[in-house]
Design an enzyme around this catalytic site. Structure first.
Site, PDB file in Angstrom:
ATOM      1  N   LYS A  77       0.950  -1.162   0.026  1.00  0.00           N
ATOM      2  CA  LYS A  77       0.132   0.096   0.016  1.00  0.00           C
ATOM      3  C   LYS A  77       0.964   1.253  -0.007  1.00  0.00           C
ATOM      4  O   LYS A  77       2.010   1.189   0.594  1.00  0.00           O
ATOM      5  CB  LYS A  77      -1.062  -0.144   1.241  1.00  0.00           C
ATOM      6  CG  LYS A  77      -1.751   1.022   1.334  1.00  0.00           C
ATOM      7  CD  LYS A  77      -2.615   0.862   2.450  1.00  0.00           C
ATOM      8  CE  LYS A  77      -3.880   1.922   2.544  1.00  0.00           C
ATOM      9  NZ  LYS A  77      -4.852   1.893   3.946  1.00  0.00           N
ATOM     10  N   SER A 152      -9.873   1.698   2.826  1.00  0.00           N
ATOM     11  CA  SER A 152      -8.975   2.377   2.204  1.00  0.00           C
ATOM     12  C   SER A 152      -8.202   1.901   1.194  1.00  0.00           C
ATOM     13  O   SER A 152      -7.367   2.165   0.448  1.00  0.00           O
ATOM     14  CB  SER A 152      -8.325   3.718   3.000  1.00  0.00           C
ATOM     15  OG  SER A 152      -7.309   3.154   3.882  1.00  0.00           O
ATOM     16  N   SER A 176      -9.912  -0.464   7.157  1.00  0.00           N
ATOM     17  CA  SER A 176      -9.445  -0.477   5.815  1.00  0.00           C
ATOM     18  C   SER A 176      -8.552  -1.445   5.197  1.00  0.00           C
ATOM     19  O   SER A 176      -8.264  -1.665   3.968  1.00  0.00           O
ATOM     20  CB  SER A 176      -8.597   0.810   5.657  1.00  0.00           C
ATOM     21  OG  SER A 176      -9.253   2.020   5.853  1.00  0.00           O
TER      22      SER A 176
END
Lengths: 484, 95
Positions: A77, A152, A176
């Site tokens: 990420k 997210s 997330s």
């Protein structure tokens, strides 16, 4: 095909010489090139470095010095700092930022021999539940590109679901990792707060932020977590609780396991299709010898309200570092220092980040601390007490990861409050600091559904065992979206 | 809870954000709705509850008072927008 294999299967293929890490990496890079234009799951692809790392991994494998993730292509990420590689956090603010050091998670996985393919797209500064707020455009759900992937960590979830990498890292502040895993049909684990180091993980809400792995199967997640977890002196809230062997207990029997179903997680807000899928999954656990008990987490209804005090308050403090002076975006021709701060920040941050900074600034402003932040921390204690009482009666808690399947792109764009409310089942876990996992169960109208399993502190091994036993008796985690 | 334009401007200033006049109203509306959600907290009496400081009741770790970081000024300033002779440049603050 190579990309259909799990980490476990790929590791076996690498060891037997069926294929090399370089071949594997080239295969995934070709897939990213071909498929990611539409999905938008990567912000940066590090092809050259990946081939180099793969060569080194092949040498390690040949020398007999390989672990379970050596040579395995993964993605990080874009919230994790990667030395010498752009680290944007999905924001214009960091569009020009090349991290000068590696996050602990990144260096640990690299030391274990995992190969980084690139950095994945995400909601700006991890603030969002749809992966639409990225400066680099929305991520699309491979199961239906008109839908969001959740957020997210949406880029990581999509990259794993579309088989553009074998596994990925995510972070989970209010859901997330678990919610996008649920929406994309993969397995995602949020460890206990303090289990995985936050060093080099760009801060959003420091008392809630926790990194974790995302992959096809619980077995894969166990291998990733093994490499990621452990004490790090550079994270002041890192735990020195010993890290068990997560793979050793995967096959344990779950006969007699006590599963709690909180009534509050199955209330009127839950989509009927999702409810049915989750109940079917619970039935499967019953058939494997688990006992089901009704429990209550009475303060569930206050979780979102208190989360949207704690998280924005900590965000407003953490994001004060973006000032246009030391790194990140700086406005052109500032007339004075205040103009430099204000324009750099206003140009660098998107709408949702600004909303949360404003809320956080308000609740922390003079005279409001007791009414908001202190009150929220007291509610956090109540939520934590709810779980403590529940774990006196049961071993784990099960429920949906999200009240619905993935929503349409744009559906929540103008309605932050309804997006916040959709986090209700996952936020609870973060407020208490507990570990949770989402695993794929029966889809609804072609869209994936996740079963969330929450465990007691540092009970990741048990969560993985329970998830693995389910996956040995079901095939939902094997489903792949069409067209990828 | 309702935020008018001057409330929005005040908070924006505290947060060092510039809000164009045309956006203040919409932003005020968003903030009001979020704080209406937050107001649900008032439903519960917390007068006897201790606030949670840390999920694991952990205390702050201490370490020996010795230098552990080496100077990496050049590396860290390599990502800065404007530096000179090892200093960060900002608009003039002292006339």
């Amino acid at each position: 095909m190579m990309h259909e294999k799990s980490v476990t299967e790929l590791a076996a293929g690498l060891r037997s010489g069926e294929f090399s890490s370089v071949e594997l990496v080239e295969h995934y890079l070709e897939r990213i090139e071909r498929l990611d234009g539409e999905l938008n799951s990567f912000i940066t692809v590090t092809a050259e470095q990946a081939i180099e790392q793969a060569r080194a991994a092949d040498a390690r494998i040949a020398a007999g010095d390989a672990g379970p993730v050596t040579g395995i292509p993964i993605a990080h990420k874009d919230i994790y700092c990667t030395n010498g590689v752009k680290t944007s956090c999905g924001s214009r603010m960091l569009d020009n930022f090349t991290a000068p050091y590696d996050a602990n998670v990144v260096s640990r996985l690299r030391d274990a021999g995992a190969v980084m393919l690139g950095k994945t797209n995400m909601d700006e500064f991890a603030m969002g539940s749809t992966s639409e707020s990225s400066f680099y455009g929305p991520v699309k759900n491979p199961w239906n590109t008109g839908r969001v992937p959740g957020g997210s960590s949406g880029g990581s979830a999509v990259a794993v679901a579309a088989r553009l990498c074998a596994a990925a890292t995510g972070t989970d502040t209010g859901g997330s990792i678990r919610q996008p895993a649920s929406h994309c049909g993969i397995t995602g684990l949020k460890p206990t707060y303090g289990r995985v180091s936050r060093y080099g993980m760009i801060a959003y809400a420091s008392s809630l932020d926790q990194g974790g792995p995302m992959a096809q199967t619980a077995e894969d997640v166990a291998f990733l977590l093994q490499a990621m977890a452990g004490f790090d002196e550079r994270d002041s809230t890192s735990s020195d609780t010993p890290v068990p062997d997560y793979s050793a207990t995967l096959e344990d029997s779950i006969e007699g396991l006590k599963i709690g179903l909180p009534g509050e997680y199955f209330d009127a807000g839950l989509d009927e299709g999702v409810r049915k899928s989750v109940e079917e999954a619970v039935e499967l656990y019953k058939s494997l010898g688990a006992e089901i008990r009704e429990i209550s987490l009475p303060n569930t209804g206050l979780a979102v309200a208190s989360y949207y005090v704690v998280a924005p308050a900590e965000c407003s403090s953490n994001l004060s570092r973006y000032d246009g002076v030391r790194f990140g975006h700086r406005c052109d021709d500032p007339v004075d220092l205040e103009d430099l701060y204000k324009r750099s920040r206003s140009e660098g941050f998107g709408a949702e980040v600004k909303r949360r900074i404003m809320i956080g600034t308000y609740v922390l402003s003079a005279g409001y601390y007791d009414a908001f932040y202190l009150k929220a921390q007291k509610i956090r204690q109540l939520i934590s007490d709810d779980f403590r009482k529940a774990f006196e009666q049961v071993d784990v808690i099960m429920g949906p990861a999200s009240p619905t399947t993935a929503v349409a792109l744009g559906e929540m764009a103008d309605d932050p409050v309804s997006m916040y409310l959709s986090d209700v089942y996952t936020v609870m876990t973060n407020m208490a600091g507990l570990p949770g996992i989402s695993i794929p169960v029966a889809p609804v109208e072609g869209m994936p559904v996740g079963l969330q399993i929450t465990g007691n502190y540092f009970d990741e091994a048990r969560l993985l065992n329970i998830a693995h036993r389910f996956q040995q008796n079901s095939d939902w985690h094997r489903l792949m979206p069409e067209g990828v | 809870m309702s935020f008018d334009q001057s409330d929005v401007e005040k908070i924006a200033h505290l947060a060092r954000l510039a809000v164009p006049a045309g956006e203040a109203r919409a932003l005020g509306g968003d903030l009001s709705r979020i704080l209406d959600l937050v107001a649900q907290m008032e439903q519960v009496d917390t007068s006897t509850v201790e606030p949670m400081a840390h999920p694991l009741q952990m205390t702050q770790r201490l370490r020996e008072d010795r230098v552990t970081e080496e100077n990496q000024r050049e590396l860290y300033q390599s990502v800065a927008p404007a530096t000179e002779k090892g200093l960060y440049l900002v608009p003039r603050v002292i006339e």
